[in-house]
Design an enzyme around this catalytic site. Structure first.
Site, PDB file in Angstrom:
ATOM      1  N   HIS A 125       0.580  -1.190   0.010  1.00 19.47           N
ATOM      2  CA  HIS A 125      -0.296   0.145  -0.293  1.00 19.47           C
ATOM      3  C   HIS A 125       1.081   1.056   0.128  1.00 19.47           C
ATOM      4  CE1 HIS A 125      -0.004   1.256   4.289  1.00 19.47           C
ATOM      5  NE2 HIS A 125       0.309  -0.494   4.757  1.00 19.47           N
ATOM      6  N   ASP A 175       6.011   0.674   6.968  1.00 18.26           N
ATOM      7  CA  ASP A 175       4.703   0.231   6.198  1.00 18.26           C
ATOM      8  C   ASP A 175       4.078   1.197   5.231  1.00 18.26           C
ATOM      9  OD1 ASP A 175       2.396  -0.624   6.991  1.00 18.26           O
ATOM     10  OD2 ASP A 175       1.467   1.038   8.735  1.00 18.26           O
ATOM     11  N   GLU A 199      -5.034   1.376   2.788  1.00 17.87           N
ATOM     12  CA  GLU A 199      -4.968   0.403   3.000  1.00 17.87           C
ATOM     13  C   GLU A 199      -5.245   0.932   4.923  1.00 17.87           C
ATOM     14  OE1 GLU A 199      -3.285  -2.779   5.998  1.00 17.87           O
ATOM     15  OE2 GLU A 199      -2.781  -0.701   5.860  1.00 17.87           O
ATOM     16  N   GLU A 200      -4.450   1.664   5.180  1.00 19.52           N
ATOM     17  CA  GLU A 200      -4.947   2.042   6.444  1.00 19.52           C
ATOM     18  C   GLU A 200      -5.838   2.832   7.294  1.00 19.52           C
ATOM     19  OE1 GLU A 200      -2.080   1.404   8.283  1.00 19.52           O
ATOM     20  OE2 GLU A 200      -0.259   1.543   7.593  1.00 19.52           O
ATOM     21  N   ASP A 251       3.194  -6.529   3.340  1.00 15.67           N
ATOM     22  CA  ASP A 251       3.399  -5.211   4.048  1.00 15.67           C
ATOM     23  C   ASP A 251       3.006  -5.635   5.484  1.00 15.67           C
ATOM     24  OD1 ASP A 251       2.311  -3.713   5.360  1.00 15.67           O
ATOM     25  OD2 ASP A 251      -0.231  -3.703   5.339  1.00 15.67           O
ATOM     26  N   HIS A 289       3.289   2.287  12.898  1.00 15.47           N
ATOM     27  CA  HIS A 289       2.062   3.421  13.058  1.00 15.47           C
ATOM     28  C   HIS A 289       3.402   4.317  14.064  1.00 15.47           C
ATOM     29  CE1 HIS A 289      -1.194   0.694  12.498  1.00 15.47           C
ATOM     30  NE2 HIS A 289      -0.462   0.976  11.194  1.00 15.47           N
TER      31      HIS A 289
END
Length: 459
Positions: A278, A290, A324-325, A352, A426
């Site tokens: 992503h 990420d 995606e997130e 991912d 994140h």
């Protein structure tokens, strides 16, 4: 005698095929390690584009640059797939304090993705610490109403695969705020989803009940979570309060795009093998692991095929999924278009889980017999590269919708070493400097090898 002769021919053919496969895979790894471009491409994405949350200017800049990158490689097809995505904005930096009588102790927090804002003055309330969603039900509205619910269930360190620990603790972030709201909570703070003990709060999406009340929710760093928990145990409840303020906004959905590059199959142009990650990322950092590493590995597969002169029999696509997130709209759109265009997808591979040392692949919907054959035929080919864990398991969020629209597709997840991923996942620490060049390139080689084997031999 004829049967023995036939058996001998078959064995010789099989050995010759394995030898050919081994040589080709070696070429892919050599190209990735000697002439690899995914690391420098990742540097540009992180340092010149930066964070790429869906709907943001950074997301659009990443789309424009990604298409230009693929065009420059001269793939047979490069195009965009339009998709409407959520547009959530964090706003000014969050503030959080533990209040102990007259003392205000600042702590590191970050609004959860898709959370609502607090009132302009923030929220101050007593805190009730819980370990599970089930505990909320046991406590009931009488104990929860008007308080800030503090979800403090830590990662279970007994899991060797840290993704399992993430899954085990994740429901408090995914569903905790919506569940707490049912019992009248004023707000929610959630222990960051990591085993690391640090002061980096880990954001990530939360979900609300469309028919329920939305309350503000934030992640709190693990150091701060431990401090708050200790203070709650040492003091009587009314003495310890928590204050937090956040300034999130939900803006109208925005137009964005998946970015797709393709090498058209020489024999089966209408059969597809997809590899992707992503393109979007959270707004706290550069989205390096990420999922900058995933998209750069995906496009690197196609570049490696062109550089080594390998022309796949089936069409191979690199897809940079958007959103995606906090919505998964890119994966859903890709699956919808695959069905509408009546495309036959042989396999879809998602990368991912970070750009760490490759360990193997997980096959989401292989039968036990297929899984046995995959290991029998391919495990030894991956052993020299220490990427030979070919196991049953998940595929990935973005490729998951394909199973609904193209039931025959095999969903596969790239599985790198997991031990460090959730230390930075994140967080503001997900930056280019925390990616190792060689590990990233080894992953690109491993994914190229798997796609080659699927292309040559099917599943």
């Amino acid at each position: 005698m004829k049967r023995l002769l036939l058996l001998g021919i078959l064995l010789i053919t099989a050995f010759a095929s394995q030898a050919q496969d081994s040589l080709m895979i070696r070429k892919f790894f050599d190209e990735a390690l000697v002439n690899g471009q995914c690391y420098e491409n990742l540097r540009y994405l992180c340092k010149n584009v930066g964070s790429r949350l869906s709907g943001s200017a950074g997301a659009q800049k990443s789309v424009d640059w990604s298409k230009k990158l693929m065009d420059g490689y001269g793939f047979d097809k490069v195009y965009l797939q339009e998709v409407m995505v959520p547009h959530w904005v964090r706003g000014a930096k969050e503030q959080g304090y533990i209040i102990d009588g007259n003392k205000r102790i600042p702590v590191a927090i970050a609004a959860l993705g898709m959370s609502v804002a607090t009132p302009k003055a923030g929220i101050t309330a007593n805190v009730i610490e819980v370990q599970s969603l089930k505990e909320l039900e046991t406590l009931g509205e009488a104990a929860i109403k008007g308080k800030i619910v503090f979800f403090n269930r830590a990662f279970d360190p007994r899991f060797i695969e840290t993704g399992a620990a993430y899954g085990g603790a994740g429901d408090q972030r995914f569903a905790g705020p919506a569940t707490a709201a049912k019992y009248g909570a004023a707000g929610v703070i959630v222990r960051s989803l990591t085993e690391a003990l640090d002061d980096y709060p880990h954001t990530g999406a939360t979900g609300y009940d469309p028919k329920g009340i939305n309350i503000p929710a934030a992640a709190i760093s693990t150091i701060a979570a431990n401090k708050l928990s200790t203070m709650l145990k040492m003091r009587k409840l009314p003495l310890i309060k928590f204050y937090f303020k956040q300034n999130c906004q939900h803006l109208p959905d925005a137009k964005s795009y998946n970015v797709v590059g393709e090498i058209t199959g020489s024999k089966n142009p209408n059969k597809f093998i997809t590899v992707g990650g992503h393109l979007d990322s959270w707004d706290l950092a550069e989205g390096a692991h990420d999922d900058g590493t995933g998209v750069m590995q995906s496009v690197e597969v196609l570049r490696i095929f062109k550089a080594t002169g390998y022309r796949p029999k089936n069409s191979v696509r690199a897809v940079f999924f958007m959103n995606e997130e906090n919505g998964h709209k890119g994966g859903i759109k890709y699956a919808e278009l695959a069905a509408a265009n009546k495309e036959e997808h042989i396999a879809a591979i998602e990368t991912d889980e970070g750009g760490f040392t490759p360990r193997g692949f997980s096959f989401a919907n292989a039968t036990p017999a297929m899984q046995k054959d995959i290991n029998k035929n391919w495990k030894k080919l991956f052993e020299p590269y220490e990427a030979d864990r070919l196991v049953a398991g998940g595929g990935g969020t973005d490729i998951g919708p394909l199973k609904e629209t193209v039931p025959s597709v095999m969903l596969i997840g790239f599985r790198p070493d997991s031990q460090r991923y959730f230390d930075i996942h994140h967080t503001p620490n997900d930056v280019f400097e925390n990616v190792n060049k060689r590990e990233l390139e080894l992953g690109a080689g491993a994914i190229s090898a798997l796609i080659y084997l699927i292309d040559q031999h099917g599943l």
